[in-house]
Design an enzyme around this catalytic site. Structure first.
Site, PDB file in Angstrom:
ATOM      1  N   LYS A   1       0.862  -1.189   0.000  1.00 55.78           N
ATOM      2  CA  LYS A   1       0.000   0.000   0.000  1.00 55.78           C
ATOM      3  C   LYS A   1       0.893   1.232   0.000  1.00 55.78           C
ATOM      4  O   LYS A   1       2.091   1.152   0.304  1.00 55.78           O
ATOM      5  CB  LYS A   1      -0.929  -0.027   1.203  1.00 55.78           C
TER       6      LYS A   1
ATOM      7  N   CYS B   1      -1.254  11.382  -6.360  1.00 51.93           N
ATOM      8  CA  CYS B   1      -1.277  12.140  -5.109  1.00 51.93           C
ATOM      9  C   CYS B   1      -1.578  13.612  -5.382  1.00 51.93           C
ATOM     10  O   CYS B   1      -1.150  14.165  -6.384  1.00 51.93           O
ATOM     11  CB  CYS B   1       0.067  12.052  -4.394  1.00 51.93           C
TER      12      CYS B   1
ATOM     13  N   LYS C   1       3.394   5.173 -11.607  1.00 50.41           N
ATOM     14  CA  LYS C   1       1.986   4.781 -11.678  1.00 50.41           C
ATOM     15  C   LYS C   1       1.142   5.973 -12.105  1.00 50.41           C
ATOM     16  O   LYS C   1       0.965   6.935 -11.370  1.00 50.41           O
ATOM     17  CB  LYS C   1       1.493   4.245 -10.342  1.00 50.41           C
TER      18      LYS C   1
HETATM   19  C1  LIG Z   1      -8.994   0.440  -1.346  1.00 52.18           C
HETATM   20  C2  LIG Z   1      -7.976   0.815  -2.378  1.00 52.18           C
HETATM   21  C3  LIG Z   1      -6.777   1.424  -1.983  1.00 52.18           C
HETATM   22  C4  LIG Z   1      -5.814   1.795  -2.934  1.00 52.18           C
HETATM   23  N1  LIG Z   1      -4.642   2.378  -2.511  1.00 52.18           N
HETATM   24  C5  LIG Z   1      -3.699   2.723  -3.430  1.00 52.18           C
HETATM   25  C6  LIG Z   1      -2.442   3.291  -3.017  1.00 52.18           C
HETATM   26  O1  LIG Z   1      -2.182   3.478  -1.828  1.00 52.18           O
HETATM   27  N2  LIG Z   1      -1.537   3.627  -3.987  1.00 52.18           N
HETATM   28  C7  LIG Z   1      -1.788   3.419  -5.316  1.00 52.18           C
HETATM   29  O2  LIG Z   1      -0.938   3.729  -6.149  1.00 52.18           O
HETATM   30  N3  LIG Z   1      -2.955   2.855  -5.731  1.00 52.18           N
HETATM   31  C8  LIG Z   1      -3.908   2.509  -4.826  1.00 52.18           C
HETATM   32  N4  LIG Z   1      -5.092   1.931  -5.252  1.00 52.18           N
HETATM   33  C9  LIG Z   1      -5.329   1.704  -6.694  1.00 52.18           C
HETATM   34  C10 LIG Z   1      -5.080   0.261  -7.100  1.00 52.18           C
HETATM   35  O3  LIG Z   1      -3.738  -0.116  -6.880  1.00 52.18           O
HETATM   36  C11 LIG Z   1      -5.440   0.030  -8.580  1.00 52.18           C
HETATM   37  O4  LIG Z   1      -4.661   0.875  -9.370  1.00 52.18           O
HETATM   38  C12 LIG Z   1      -6.915   0.311  -8.876  1.00 52.18           C
HETATM   39  O5  LIG Z   1      -7.724  -0.129  -7.810  1.00 52.18           O
HETATM   40  C13 LIG Z   1      -7.397  -0.339 -10.174  1.00 52.18           C
HETATM   41  O6  LIG Z   1      -7.266  -1.737 -10.144  1.00 52.18           O
HETATM   42  P1  LIG Z   1      -8.471  -2.754  -9.741  1.00 52.18           P
HETATM   43  O7  LIG Z   1      -9.648  -2.373 -10.563  1.00 52.18           O
HETATM   44  O8  LIG Z   1      -7.933  -4.107 -10.047  1.00 52.18           O
HETATM   45  O9  LIG Z   1      -8.716  -2.548  -8.281  1.00 52.18           O
HETATM   46  C14 LIG Z   1      -6.061   1.555  -4.315  1.00 52.18           C
HETATM   47  C15 LIG Z   1      -7.259   0.933  -4.695  1.00 52.18           C
HETATM   48  C16 LIG Z   1      -8.211   0.562  -3.759  1.00 52.18           C
HETATM   49  C17 LIG Z   1      -9.480  -0.100  -4.217  1.00 52.18           C
END
Ligand SMILES: Cc1cc2nc3c(=O)[nH]c(=O)nc-3n(C[C@H](O)[C@H](O)[C@H](O)COP(=O)(O)O)c2cc1C
Ligand SMILES: Cc1cc2nc3c(=O)[nH]c(=O)nc-3n(C[C@H](O)[C@H](O)[C@H](O)COP(=O)(O)OP(=O)(O)OC[C@H]3O[C@@H](n4cnc5c(N)ncnc54)[C@H](O)[C@@H]3O)c2cc1C
Ligand code: FES
Lengths: 303, 253
Positions: free
Chosen positions: A46, A131, A166
């Site tokens: 995370k 961010c 990212k």
């Molecule tokens: C609850 C949650 C917390 C997330 N926290 C971060 C984070 O701290 N840093 C980050 O770069 N992306 C974060 N993301 C984004 C995910 O890494 C990912 O890019 C995004 O959810 C799309 O992928 P998915 O549809 O498979 O979830 C978070 C996503 C979710 C759902």
């Protein structure tokens, strides 16, 4: 013959292209009771900042049609505690470790990256460019090519680690931002982070989330993610890591065909904590059934 | 883990009981713990739903959950038939601390808050006193089969007076509780906050099972945050769902 799922990126071998997406696997160790971490390519932690962060006031979650809105606020224990308390436990698993870093100014990104300079066991850093930039009224860094290039250059210099930039999908054209990341020295880009959305509470006639906007993830965003990955992959000669709505091995294969060098699984981990092992198995089955020997044979076949 | 639905039946309108079999030998839960449950219905609704374990039927390798249809997830669950399978992750979370049975134990349920308290009553040697309150008759009688089967001493309360006493679970608790009693409660946050206030006033010890929206149920999403009395956030799925009332910042829910 067993298909070869291994992937080479920035001088490292990953045993397969499946990684746990940041913010959806905790610090990695939390999933150990559910999956064999040794059977996934990498864990992305995370978001980690220099100082610990409390995160946002609840409510933090809202389910949408085939998707999830979240407003967690990058709650984390900070770089020092992560390195001292969590990393030694995570290192025991036979998987690559990628640390996702969070900052609200160039200075903060740089300092967060510096914390990992020379830290063994951390294979790469992933820089979250979604961010908010406090110096620019909270506009995401990832929307400005000049800032993207600067942040990537700074964190690379400060950490000495391979850098995955990212990218945020909340832009009109991903190409200049992908190029900016490469020009800043990124070793790979990953996309997409969550799409900005919102939810309304019609009873209170107000926004559901305290911060009004929240990040959308899950199967609902997969078509958008695929399109952006395809666009970025056509633009770049560095690896593109595809993220967004991947639930199955076949979803992952779609991203690879669109040009992804590797993939990350996010929200699917919430639905089924063993999802990543299933995605690896699904890719393998698809390759076997279609007599594909290595991923390079299907990568980027969509021109 | 896959479990097979043995029975899924409507008790009174909107309230259902579901018995799950073939839970596997390693399924060993305790009262207060919950499961994340999901049917095989594609990606909508996406997330599993947290539901408390109401009965442990260990001899038969079964558990029972009792739920109220609230929205899409619980509606889909209510449409499932015996013989179909569901995905279960659990038992999850921390159980109720074991009651010191030399003290008088009072269980206070707000309607669909009853299931984990039924599990607790079922684990005790001496019957506790259960107070179950709800808006109207159906919100309290849905659980009466379990109450009869376990022979739990019960006071029913309804706001409209259609069944049992007229009033709320908390007004009824206030009439019966003493400073040395041990209280366990589950129900809407508003009710739990009132119990917290009452416990401060009268001095009894109280443990509550708390609800917050969940995505993962296992501590990886950090979505189920609630503010601890010490100002930090704790997570209902990992640090709860059972909390001592003094742990929660009730003024800032
Ligand atoms: C609850 C949650 C917390 C997330 N926290 C971060 C984070 O701290 N840093 C980050 O770069 N992306 C974060 N993301 C984004 C995910 O890494 C990912 O890019 C995004 O959810 C799309 O992928 P998915 O549809 O498979 O979830 C978070 C996503 C979710 C759902
Ligand atoms: C630890 C725990 C144990 C629970 N045990 C039980 C149980 O034994 N029986 C039972 O019937 N219910 C229980 N619940 C509540 C249950 O999880 C929700 O009612 C359910 O998730 C609603 O899903 P849905 O798809 O039907 O409704 P949705 O469409 O998701 O929402 C419908 C309505 O329910 C509200 N809601 C949604 N999720 C929650 C939640 N987690 N807490 C409070 N309100 C919510 C929404 O605000 C909305 O008004 C428990 C919750 C937790 C956290
Ligand atoms: S529901 Fe994900 S951390 Fe509690």
């Amino acid at each position: 013959m067993k298909p070869d799922l291994s992937v080479e990126m920035f001088g490292l071998t990953f045993k397969n292209p499946v990684m746990g997406a940041s913010g959806t696997v905790g610090y990695g160790i939390e999933l150990a009771p559910y999956i064999d971490l040794g059977r996934i390519g990498a864990v992305v932690t995370k978001g980690i900042s220099i100082e610990p962060r409390q995160g946002n006031a609840p409510p933090r979650l809202f389910e949408t049609a085939s998707g999830l809105l979240n407003s967690i606020g990058v709650q984390n224990i900070g770089a020092a505690r992560f390195i001292a308390e969590v990393l030694p436990r995570l290192e025991k698993y036979d998987t690559r470790i990628i640390v996702n870093i969070y900052g609200e100014s160039i200075q903060e990104y740089r300092q967060a990256a510096e914390c990992f300079c020379g830290v063994e066991g951390v294979d790469a850093l992933e820089v979250n460019l979604s961010c908010p930039n406090v110096d620019k009224g909270g506009l995401a860094f990832g929307t400005d090519p000049t800032l993207v290039q600067t942040v990537v250059r700074e964190v690379k210099e400060a950490s000495g680690k391979p850098i995955i930039a990212k990218l945020t999908p909340n832009v009109t054209d991903i190409s200049p931002l992908a190029r900016a990341a490469r020009d800043g020295g990124a070793d790979a880009v990953s996309l997409i982070n969550t799409l900005m959305g919102m939810a309304v509470d019609i009873r209170s006639r107000g926004p559901f989330f305290g911060k009004v906007k929240a990040g959308l993830s899950g199967p609902a965003i997969k078509p958008v993610a695929l399109r952006l990955v395809w666009e970025a992959a056509r633009e770049l000669d560095i690896p593109v890591i595809g993220v967004g709505g991947i639930m199955t091995g076949e979803d992952a294969v779609e991203f690879i065909m669109a040009g992804a060098g590797a993939v990350q699984v996010g929200t699917a981990n919430f639905v089924d904590p063993a999802a990543m092992n299933a995605v690896v198995g699904g890719i393998e089955t698809f390759m076997e059934e279609n007599r594909i020997e290595r991923l390079a044979d299907i990568r980027g076949v969509i021109k | 883990m896959k479990a097979t639905i043995k029975e899924n039946r409507e008790l009174v309108p909107r309230y259902f009981t579901m018995t799950l079999s073939e839970m596997g030998d390693d399924f060993r839960g305790e009262p207060g713990q919950f499961v994340m449950i999901r049917g095989d219905w594609g990606s909508d609704p996406l997330l599993a739903r947290p539901l408390s374990i109401c009965r442990f039927l260990h001899e038969d390798g079964q558990i029972r959950i009792v739920y109220r249809v609230m929205g899409r997830g619980t509606r889909r669950l209510s449409e499932m038939k015996a013989g179909q399978t569901v995905d279960i992750n659990g038992p999850l979370g921390n159980p109720f601390p074991r009651p010191d049975e030399s003290r008088r134990v009072l269980l206070t349920a707000g309607a669909i808050g009853a299931p984990p308290l039924i599990a607790l009553a079922g684990s005790m040697a001496v019957s506790p006193l259960l107070i179950i309150g709800g808006r109207t008759r159906n919100d309290v009688v849905f659980i009466s089969d379990e109450i009869r089967e376990l022979d739990i001493e019960t006071i029913y309360v309804t706001e409209d007076g259609s069944y049992g006493q007229k009033g709320t679970a908390v007004t009824e608790l206030a009439r019966h509780v003493g400073g040395n009693d041990l209280v366990y409660a589950c129900g809407p946050n508003r009710m739990l906050a009132e119990i917290a206030r009452l416990s401060e006033e009268i001095g009894f010890e109280a443990h509550v099972s708390f609800e917050e929206r969940m995505a993962c149920g296992i501590g990886v999403c950090l979505g189920c945050a609630v503010r601890h009395a010490n100002g930090t956030y704790v997570h209902v799925c990992k640090d709860g769902p059972v909390f001592n009332v003094t742990d929660i910042d009730w003024d800032r829910l």
